[in-house]
Design an enzyme around this catalytic site. Structure first.
Site, PDB file in Angstrom:
ATOM      1  N   HIS A 172       0.771  -1.399  -0.060  1.00  0.00           N
ATOM      2  CA  HIS A 172      -0.021   0.018  -0.003  1.00  0.00           C
ATOM      3  C   HIS A 172       1.057   1.286   0.022  1.00  0.00           C
ATOM      4  O   HIS A 172       0.722   2.224  -0.755  1.00  0.00           O
ATOM      5  CB  HIS A 172      -1.056  -0.012   1.225  1.00  0.00           C
ATOM      6  CG  HIS A 172      -2.024   0.956   1.247  1.00  0.00           C
ATOM      7  ND1 HIS A 172      -1.681   2.345   2.094  1.00  0.00           N
ATOM      8  CD2 HIS A 172      -3.060   1.214   0.625  1.00  0.00           C
ATOM      9  CE1 HIS A 172      -2.863   3.086   1.867  1.00  0.00           C
ATOM     10  NE2 HIS A 172      -3.465   2.521   0.883  1.00  0.00           N
ATOM     11  N   HIS A 176       1.425   4.127  -3.477  1.00  0.00           N
ATOM     12  CA  HIS A 176       1.188   5.505  -3.254  1.00  0.00           C
ATOM     13  C   HIS A 176       2.516   6.266  -3.680  1.00  0.00           C
ATOM     14  O   HIS A 176       2.621   7.506  -3.749  1.00  0.00           O
ATOM     15  CB  HIS A 176       0.780   5.995  -1.936  1.00  0.00           C
ATOM     16  CG  HIS A 176      -0.628   5.810  -1.943  1.00  0.00           C
ATOM     17  ND1 HIS A 176      -1.657   6.408  -2.330  1.00  0.00           N
ATOM     18  CD2 HIS A 176      -1.431   4.742  -1.418  1.00  0.00           C
ATOM     19  CE1 HIS A 176      -3.069   5.998  -1.980  1.00  0.00           C
ATOM     20  NE2 HIS A 176      -2.661   5.068  -1.361  1.00  0.00           N
ATOM     21  N   HIS A 203      -7.810  -0.662  -4.631  1.00  0.00           N
ATOM     22  CA  HIS A 203      -8.226  -0.662  -3.291  1.00  0.00           C
ATOM     23  C   HIS A 203      -9.384  -1.628  -3.252  1.00  0.00           C
ATOM     24  O   HIS A 203      -9.856  -2.084  -2.270  1.00  0.00           O
ATOM     25  CB  HIS A 203      -8.689   0.976  -3.025  1.00  0.00           C
ATOM     26  CG  HIS A 203      -7.590   1.514  -2.632  1.00  0.00           C
ATOM     27  ND1 HIS A 203      -6.870   2.499  -3.405  1.00  0.00           N
ATOM     28  CD2 HIS A 203      -6.993   1.833  -1.321  1.00  0.00           C
ATOM     29  CE1 HIS A 203      -5.842   3.045  -2.793  1.00  0.00           C
ATOM     30  NE2 HIS A 203      -5.891   2.671  -1.585  1.00  0.00           N
ATOM     31  N   GLU A 313     -10.088  10.716  -4.935  1.00  0.00           N
ATOM     32  CA  GLU A 313      -9.004  10.424  -4.040  1.00  0.00           C
ATOM     33  C   GLU A 313      -8.479  11.651  -3.182  1.00  0.00           C
ATOM     34  O   GLU A 313      -8.264  11.541  -1.983  1.00  0.00           O
ATOM     35  CB  GLU A 313      -7.846  10.112  -4.779  1.00  0.00           C
ATOM     36  CG  GLU A 313      -6.610   9.800  -4.009  1.00  0.00           C
ATOM     37  CD  GLU A 313      -5.227   9.460  -4.796  1.00  0.00           C
ATOM     38  OE1 GLU A 313      -4.373   8.771  -4.193  1.00  0.00           O
ATOM     39  OE2 GLU A 313      -5.300   9.650  -6.177  1.00  0.00           O
ATOM     40  N   HIS A 328     -11.521  11.497   0.040  1.00  0.00           N
ATOM     41  CA  HIS A 328     -10.792  10.364   0.571  1.00  0.00           C
ATOM     42  C   HIS A 328      -9.805  10.495   1.347  1.00  0.00           C
ATOM     43  O   HIS A 328      -9.597  10.330   2.603  1.00  0.00           O
ATOM     44  CB  HIS A 328     -10.206   9.577  -0.771  1.00  0.00           C
ATOM     45  CG  HIS A 328      -9.166   8.579  -0.227  1.00  0.00           C
ATOM     46  ND1 HIS A 328      -7.837   8.812  -0.383  1.00  0.00           N
ATOM     47  CD2 HIS A 328      -9.169   7.304   0.224  1.00  0.00           C
ATOM     48  CE1 HIS A 328      -7.053   8.067   0.022  1.00  0.00           C
ATOM     49  NE2 HIS A 328      -7.918   6.892   0.309  1.00  0.00           N
ATOM     50  N   HIS A 332      -9.534  10.373   5.657  1.00  0.00           N
ATOM     51  CA  HIS A 332      -8.297   9.591   6.565  1.00  0.00           C
ATOM     52  C   HIS A 332      -8.068  10.723   7.503  1.00  0.00           C
ATOM     53  O   HIS A 332      -7.646  10.178   8.776  1.00  0.00           O
ATOM     54  CB  HIS A 332      -7.202   9.245   5.177  1.00  0.00           C
ATOM     55  CG  HIS A 332      -7.061   7.997   4.866  1.00  0.00           C
ATOM     56  ND1 HIS A 332      -6.699   6.899   5.290  1.00  0.00           N
ATOM     57  CD2 HIS A 332      -7.449   7.473   3.674  1.00  0.00           C
ATOM     58  CE1 HIS A 332      -6.738   5.734   4.943  1.00  0.00           C
ATOM     59  NE2 HIS A 332      -7.301   6.204   3.682  1.00  0.00           N
ATOM     60  N   HIS A 368     -12.883   2.394   3.024  1.00  0.00           N
ATOM     61  CA  HIS A 368     -12.654   2.223   1.618  1.00  0.00           C
ATOM     62  C   HIS A 368     -13.773   1.501   1.156  1.00  0.00           C
ATOM     63  O   HIS A 368     -14.158   1.547  -0.053  1.00  0.00           O
ATOM     64  CB  HIS A 368     -11.420   1.607   1.173  1.00  0.00           C
ATOM     65  CG  HIS A 368     -10.127   2.564   1.298  1.00  0.00           C
ATOM     66  ND1 HIS A 368     -10.101   3.064  -0.255  1.00  0.00           N
ATOM     67  CD2 HIS A 368      -9.194   3.080   1.743  1.00  0.00           C
ATOM     68  CE1 HIS A 368      -9.063   3.656  -0.107  1.00  0.00           C
ATOM     69  NE2 HIS A 368      -8.579   3.687   1.274  1.00  0.00           N
TER      70      HIS A 368
END
Length: 633
Positions: A172, A176, A203, A313, A328, A332, A368
């Site tokens: 993960h 990114h 995802h 995102e 997104h 987070h 997610h």
């Protein structure tokens, strides 16, 4: 010109010593004007891969490092940057720059789990390692067992082997790095093909795999986090960031509710998040988005999911970041600070705040799941695939078998692995290795028999998926629910001659999995030379050992789906693209090339199916094989 070996060693030195010059008031020997303005993020802060302020400074730095004149210039800039910028930010920016520089093709990035073991190993284990190292006798490696972070009182403890798996968390993080949220094609001179769609698909596949694991241990599937007024379950990671003044990743007590975050950095309102959510859902339902000029832009069948992915995102490629916001990333941020939203207790972020640690938290998957539901809402506006789009005339799949110790039965088990700590942020006198376990599976292969009844040879794409048959209640999963749980196992090209064809494919050839990270010692002791393939990019991908779900002790029922499609219609730009390395082309694409499949990611399960069950969905070029996956203690 430096050899590849010399470049490799030079790059390894660049990543060493990030814990040095940590003092905020350290004197900078000489500051390159290109670095002016950097150093805004405090040295003792935990760098967040979702915080827009952190990411903006990281983008400034990686763009500077990316265009450094040569390796010597890069080394000079990095050495000066060490005095100025946050250590975690520097490691991220340097990784992005090295991975994408043309003059460093073939150079491997240091294994991130060895650089930052503090992000993957509980602090109790590291403190134990420090004590054992001080008492060492001789130079033999010290072996320690990893500390468990929960007990059986927490039902989620059963999934710790998956969520806290080092390889999955590195995947993960590395994804990114390969696909930075701040990527600007104009500044970098390189396009990330279908980046938004890859954000969705990678995802989505992580979710599908996690749900398979949950069913395997008898838990219900993931419940999406869509009600921001509900109480949130607690989580404690037991992680400490050793390069940020030993800051503890905050514990989230159970029962908290999402609140506005009102810190110097960041400031996010729950109401704002709700507004973005509504606007995104409206765009998904109507199939149109509003660009920055106020114009309506249709979400077409060809690029709608890509546009939506960038928007959700939200990456710098978002069509209208002002209107659709940063749903997104800021979700987070809000969840990672729910324990101390205004900073009154001076608590650091929780693990949901960094890309290397977020997967550990069960809330990652709930978050997610809702994001994935947004994409599903859009996909439901698209027409179901017609037979002409699914069929491969003249091609019939006669039989499919999974060859292992027992045909159509796969065995999984836990296996030991070791993480070396001596190359990380902790100063040790010698080798200390953490012993931990991860899931693994026996080697297996697919045996596919198909008939080409045409007079000509045909190039075909073989697509292999796997999905659970029964839900948590023991009921057969309806096809339009099941399609969301199909995990991709492999996708490859074959030449079908007229007549009968027997296709054999080994599991370790999968385009879903990667070669994985190369250890520090293996890189340093590597042979001279090497190919020009970018092996740092090859580390992007799902861990090979976790290719198939764990299953259960009785033998869990799965449906293996095989489909052959016409490669002439699948290929991009009518070129046969050869991967530079064995990386996960399915989850990570190909570096500096177009995604090597013209079809939608997840095809044919990305759209609603007009059939009562999966068997009714089948055409001659498809085959379903029931298999069992048995977990052995």
């Amino acid at each position: 010109m430096s050899t590849l070996r010399e470049k490799q060693l030079a790059v390894m030195r660049l990543f060493e010593g990030a814990e040095q010059h940590a003092g905020a008031d350290a004197d900078v020997p000489e500051r390159d004007l290109r670095l002016r303005g950097l150093g805004r993020l405090a040295k003792n802060a935990i760098f967040s891969g979702f915080n827009n302020v952190h990411l903006e400074e990281a983008r400034e730095l990686y763009q500077i490092l990316y265009v450094a004149k040569d390796l010597i210039d890069l080394q000079t800039l990095v050495e000066q940057a060490r005095y100025l910028v946050n250590e975690g930010l520097l490691l991220y920016a340097l990784s992005v720059a090295v991975l994408h520089r043309d003059d460093l093709r073939g150079v491997k990035l240091p294994a991130y789990q060895e650089q930052r073991p503090d992000l993957f190993v509980p602090a109790e284990t590291i403190f134990h390692a420090i004590k054992a190292d001080k008492k060492r006798i001789g130079d033999q490696p010290i072996i320690l067992n990893a500390f468990e972070t929960t007990t059986k009182l927490d039902p989620e403890h059963q999934l710790a082997y998956f969520r806290e798996d080092i390889g999955i968390n590195v995947h993960h993080y590395h994804w990114h790095v390969v696909y930075p949220v701040t990527w600007n094609p104009r500044a970098m001179g390189k396009i990330k093909d279908r980046k938004g769609e890859l954000f969705y698909y990678m995802h989505q596949q992580m979710l599908a795999r996690y749900d398979c694991e949950r069913l395997g241990v008898g838990l219900q599937r993931v419940i999406p986090y869509h009600n921001f007024d509900e109480k949130i379950d607690g989580y404690a990671s037991h992680l400490v960031s050793f390069i940020s003044d030993s800051k503890i990743f905050a514990i989230r007590p159970a029962g908290l509710i999402l609140q506005d975050v009102n810190r110097d950095d960041p400031k996010v309102q729950v109401e704002e998040l709700e507004r973005w959510k509504d606007r995104i859902m409206q765009a998904a339902h109507l199939g149109v988005v509003i660009d920055e000029l106020g114009q309506l832009v249709p979400l077409t069948v060809e690029n709608g999911i890509d546009v939506l992915g960038d928007l959700i995102e939200a990456s710098d490629l978002s069509i209208n970041k002002t209107y659709y916001g940063s749903f997104h990333n800021n979700l987070h941020n809000l969840l990672s600070l729910v324990h101390d939203p205004d900073g009154r207790y001076k608590q650091s972020i929780g693990v949901l705040g960094t890309t290397a640690t977020a997967v550990r938290d069960p809330m990652f998957f709930r978050l997610h799941k809702y994001v994935d539901n947004m994409f599903v809402e859009y996909k439901l506006t698209l027409p179901s695939y017609q037979q002409a789009e699914l069929d491969f005339p003249g091609i019939t799949v006669e039989n499919v078998e999974v060859k292992a110790t027992v045909t159509n039965v796969l065995n999984t088990f836990m296996t030991d692995d070791y993480l070396e700590l001596k190359h990380g942020m902790v100063q040790l006198q010698g080798s200390v290795k953490v012993k931990y376990q991860h899931i693994d599976h026996e080697p297996f292969s697919y045996d596919i028999i198909c008939q080409n009844s045409t007079q000509d040879s045909k190039n075909a794409t073989v697509r292999i998926f796997l999905a659970p048959v029964y839900d948590e209640s023991g009921h057969e999963i309806p096809v339009n629910e099941q399609r969301r749980f199909f995990i991709e196992l492999d996708k490859f090209q074959v030449l079908l001659i007229p007549g009968l064809n027997n296709i054999t494919r080994n599991s370790n050839e999968s385009v879903v999995t990667s070669e994985g990270s190369t250890s520090h010692d293996e890189v340093i002791n590597g042979a001279e030379g090497g190919s020009d393939a970018d092996h740092s990019y090859c580390a992007c991908g799902w861990p090979e050992y976790s290719l198939v779900p764990r299953g259960n002790r009785r033998g869990m029922d799965f449906a293996l789906f095989v489909m052959l499609t016409d490669y002439e219609e699948d290929q991009v730009d009518r070129l046969h693209v050869v991967p530079e390395c064995k990386n996960s082309t399915s989850y990570c694409g190909l570096q500096n090339q177009k995604y090597p499949d013209k079809r939608a990611m997840g095809f044919p399960f990305d759209r609603a199916i007009k059939a009562k069950n999966i068997e009714e969905f089948l055409l001659p070029n498809m085959k379903l094989q029931n298999i069992k996956i048995q977990f052995n203690v």
